[in-house]
Design a protein around this motif. Structure first.
Motif, PDB file in Angstrom:
ATOM      1  N   TYR A 157    -114.135   2.147  22.556  1.00 24.25           N
ATOM      2  CA  TYR A 157    -114.298   1.530  21.229  1.00 24.25           C
ATOM      3  C   TYR A 157    -113.949   0.048  21.320  1.00 24.25           C
ATOM      4  N   LEU A 158    -114.698  -0.768  20.575  1.00 22.96           N
ATOM      5  CA  LEU A 158    -114.489  -2.222  20.503  1.00 22.96           C
ATOM      6  C   LEU A 158    -114.604  -2.908  21.869  1.00 22.96           C
ATOM      7  N   ASP A 202    -117.327   7.790  18.390  1.00 20.33           N
ATOM      8  CA  ASP A 202    -116.673   6.506  18.091  1.00 20.33           C
ATOM      9  C   ASP A 202    -115.947   5.920  19.315  1.00 20.33           C
ATOM     10  N   THR A 204    -113.360   6.715  20.943  1.00 20.37           N
ATOM     11  CA  THR A 204    -111.897   6.706  20.989  1.00 20.37           C
ATOM     12  C   THR A 204    -111.381   7.771  21.955  1.00 20.37           C
ATOM     13  N   LYS A 227    -107.182  18.127  25.977  1.00 24.51           N
ATOM     14  CA  LYS A 227    -107.657  19.494  26.202  1.00 24.51           C
ATOM     15  C   LYS A 227    -108.147  19.634  27.636  1.00 24.51           C
ATOM     16  N   ILE A 276    -111.672  22.338  20.550  1.00 27.88           N
ATOM     17  CA  ILE A 276    -110.267  22.331  20.133  1.00 27.88           C
ATOM     18  C   ILE A 276    -109.498  23.521  20.709  1.00 27.88           C
ATOM     19  N   PHE A 277    -110.136  24.709  20.752  1.00 24.24           N
ATOM     20  CA  PHE A 277    -109.417  25.916  21.206  1.00 24.24           C
ATOM     21  C   PHE A 277    -109.523  26.140  22.721  1.00 24.24           C
ATOM     22  N   ARG A 332    -110.452  26.448   6.933  1.00 23.89           N
ATOM     23  CA  ARG A 332    -110.249  25.015   6.733  1.00 23.89           C
ATOM     24  C   ARG A 332    -111.392  24.423   5.905  1.00 23.89           C
TER      25      ARG A 332
ATOM     26  N   LEU B  21    -106.036  23.446  15.281  1.00 18.09           N
ATOM     27  CA  LEU B  21    -107.042  22.815  14.417  1.00 18.09           C
ATOM     28  C   LEU B  21    -106.402  21.715  13.569  1.00 18.09           C
ATOM     29  N   GLU B  22    -105.262  22.044  12.978  1.00 19.26           N
ATOM     30  CA  GLU B  22    -104.567  21.062  12.144  1.00 19.26           C
ATOM     31  C   GLU B  22    -104.125  19.853  12.964  1.00 19.26           C
ATOM     32  N   PHE B  24    -105.401  18.688  15.758  1.00 16.09           N
ATOM     33  CA  PHE B  24    -106.528  17.866  16.197  1.00 16.09           C
ATOM     34  C   PHE B  24    -107.021  16.979  15.054  1.00 16.09           C
ATOM     35  N   TYR B  25    -107.190  17.585  13.871  1.00 21.96           N
ATOM     36  CA  TYR B  25    -107.706  16.793  12.756  1.00 21.96           C
ATOM     37  C   TYR B  25    -106.683  15.786  12.237  1.00 21.96           C
ATOM     38  N   TRP B  27    -104.614  14.217  14.214  1.00 19.89           N
ATOM     39  CA  TRP B  27    -104.740  13.139  15.206  1.00 19.89           C
ATOM     40  C   TRP B  27    -105.987  12.300  14.921  1.00 19.89           C
ATOM     41  N   ARG B  28    -107.116  12.961  14.607  1.00 20.86           N
ATOM     42  CA  ARG B  28    -108.355  12.232  14.305  1.00 20.86           C
ATOM     43  C   ARG B  28    -108.154  11.296  13.113  1.00 20.86           C
ATOM     44  N   VAL B  31    -106.304   8.209  14.262  1.00 18.89           N
ATOM     45  CA  VAL B  31    -107.129   7.364  15.123  1.00 18.89           C
ATOM     46  C   VAL B  31    -108.217   6.649  14.314  1.00 18.89           C
ATOM     47  N   GLU B  32    -108.840   7.374  13.397  1.00 21.56           N
ATOM     48  CA  GLU B  32    -109.910   6.771  12.598  1.00 21.56           C
ATOM     49  C   GLU B  32    -109.375   5.647  11.722  1.00 21.56           C
ATOM     50  N   GLU B  34    -106.648   3.804  12.346  1.00 22.11           N
ATOM     51  CA  GLU B  34    -106.305   2.691  13.244  1.00 22.11           C
ATOM     52  C   GLU B  34    -107.536   1.890  13.631  1.00 22.11           C
ATOM     53  N   LEU B  35    -108.608   2.625  13.965  1.00 22.69           N
ATOM     54  CA  LEU B  35    -109.837   1.973  14.392  1.00 22.69           C
ATOM     55  C   LEU B  35    -110.427   1.137  13.248  1.00 22.69           C
TER      56      LEU B  35
END
Lengths: 342, 72
Positions: A157-158, A202, A204, A227, A276-277, A332, B21-22, B24-25, B27-28, B31-32, B34-35
């Motif tokens: 990124y950037l 993106d 990152t 991961k 993720i898993f 979720r 899941l929680e 990861f999201y 963290w996203r 990051v988003e 910050e970016l």
């Protein structure tokens, strides 16, 4: 999910790239040809001719105006996507194994091979995304890999960092402006080369694949391994799917390296893992040789794989793919939907 | 008793996945943010490519003159 078979190459595929809109697929092979195809029906739009050796790598700028390729003929070439005209040739002392544009297409990096008397390098070229413009002859920067040669590299990124994967299994982070080495971390098994490095949209974070039979999801900012995906065969390529939280891995034991007949003969399958898993969730068969390259459509509609067998297989995902969800993911999604409507 | 043991293992797996899941999201989201801040600080557009594509479109079809061609 019936694939479209693209039979235009005569030798092993080395890299596949979608353009940003996901409507075009660029493929390169050891047969010295660059092909461009329509993603939706697999019709060949054209070829780009000029390289005098195997082509290892390809990339297209984000506006689909210019194309860059790197070859065993020791050149990087720049092409006009629309007309197929070669716009520029840069010469190097050794083969070029990887090229990649940064996020706005103004910088191009190239990874050059190590050979007697030449260390592996990462070069940076300033590029004008304009088919009429005169391109600069001089390199803007050269990073010399003293320790272990780079096999793959890309822009974060950037364009803040250049991230490289090495032959010894380590990953480096360089300053994108100065080329200074910031980190070098042993990430994959020692002396198991990193075979691919592909970005999340993106830039990152990214995924690496290695001959050590694993792929890893790593942050660009501090090279933290998020991961690990464990396969049962050496991996040549890995890609992150947009829209769904999956990754796709490609690999397979080359015929000459197979000493015993495995239960799952050849194992020439694309493997889907949950990003993720880390679970393996499915495989797609079809190739007759190892998968050398996998690429995800940036719009999330499908993916393509290129094999040692000389074929490109383009897959469009069906409804089942989009519907597939773990219980906790559905939970979720429902919670987010409820929060949005409240 | 067996069924109970199995279901408690399932519960543990599901809870583990929920946590992954929680995490990861979460963290996203960091990051988003910050970016986006970094882009804004550098005076760059939020989406670098959208701007480039706009410029290219303007070049191909100047003054909003769009030529449409219908191919049967």
């Amino acid at each position: 999910m019936r694939p479209i078979l693209l039979a235009g190459h005569e030798r092993a595929l080395t890299q596949i790239k979608y353009n940003r809109e996901g409507d075009l697929i660029f493929s390169v092979s050891k047969d010295q040809q660059i092909c461009v195809w329509f993603a939706h029906n697999g019709e060949r739009l054209g070829t780009y001719r000029g390289h005098q050796g195997a082509i290892w790598t390809i990339d297209v700028d984000p506006t689909t105006t210019i194309l860059a390729s790197g070859s065993a003929d020791n050149t990087i070439r720049l092409w006009d996507v629309k007309t197929g005209k070669c716009l520029k040739t840069w010469d190097f002392p050794t083969a070029v194994k990887r090229v990649e544009f940064n996020e706005d297409g103004t910088k191009l990096l190239g990874v050059t091979e190590k050979r007697m008397g030449h260390l592996g390098t990462i070069v940076v070229l300033d590029v004008k995304v304009d088919v009429e413009a005169e391109q600069a002859d001089e390199k803007a920067m050269t990073i010399v890999c003293e320790e272990s040669k780079a096999t793959v590299a890309g822009w974060s990124y950037l364009s803040k960092y250049i991230i490289a994967g090495h032959e010894d299994g380590s990953v480096s982070q360089y300053d994108g402006k100065t080329g200074d080495l910031i980190y070098n971390i042993p990430i994959h098994e020692l002396n198991q080369p990193i075979t691919d490095l592909q970005w999340a949209p993106d830039r990152t974070y990214f995924i690496t694949s290695s001959k050590d039979k694993t792929a890893k999801l790593i942050t660009a900012k501090d090279l933290e391994v998020l991961k690990t995906y464990t396969a049962d065969t050496p991996l040549n390529s890995a890609t992150i799917t947009p829209k769904k939280d999956f990754v796709i891995l490609g690999g397979g034991q080359a015929a000459m390296d197979v000493t015993t007949t495995a239960a799952r003969q050849g194992k020439f399958e694309a493997r889907f893992y949950h990003k993720i898993f880390e679970d393996e969730i499915g495989r797609v068969r079809g190739h007759f040789g190892p998968l050398n390259t996998v690429a995800a459509d940036p719009t999330g509609k499908g993916y393509a794989s290129g094999g040692e067998d000389g074929y490109v297989r383009v897959h469009h995902f069906d409804k089942g793919y989009f519907d597939f969800m773990y219980e906790v993911e559905r939970e979720r999604q429902n919670r987010l939907a409820a929060a949005a409507s409240a | 008793e067996d069924a109970e043991r199995i279901s408690s293992a399932d519960v543990a797996v599901v809870q583990h996945r929920r946590r992954l899941l929680e995490e990861f999201y979460a963290w996203r989201a960091v990051v988003e943010e910050e970016l986006a801040e970094e882009r804004a600080a550098l005076g760059l557009p939020a989406d670098p490519v959208a701007e480039l594509l706009k410029a290219k479109t303007a070049e191909i079809a100047p003054q909003g003159e769009v030529q449409e061609q219908v191919i049967e």
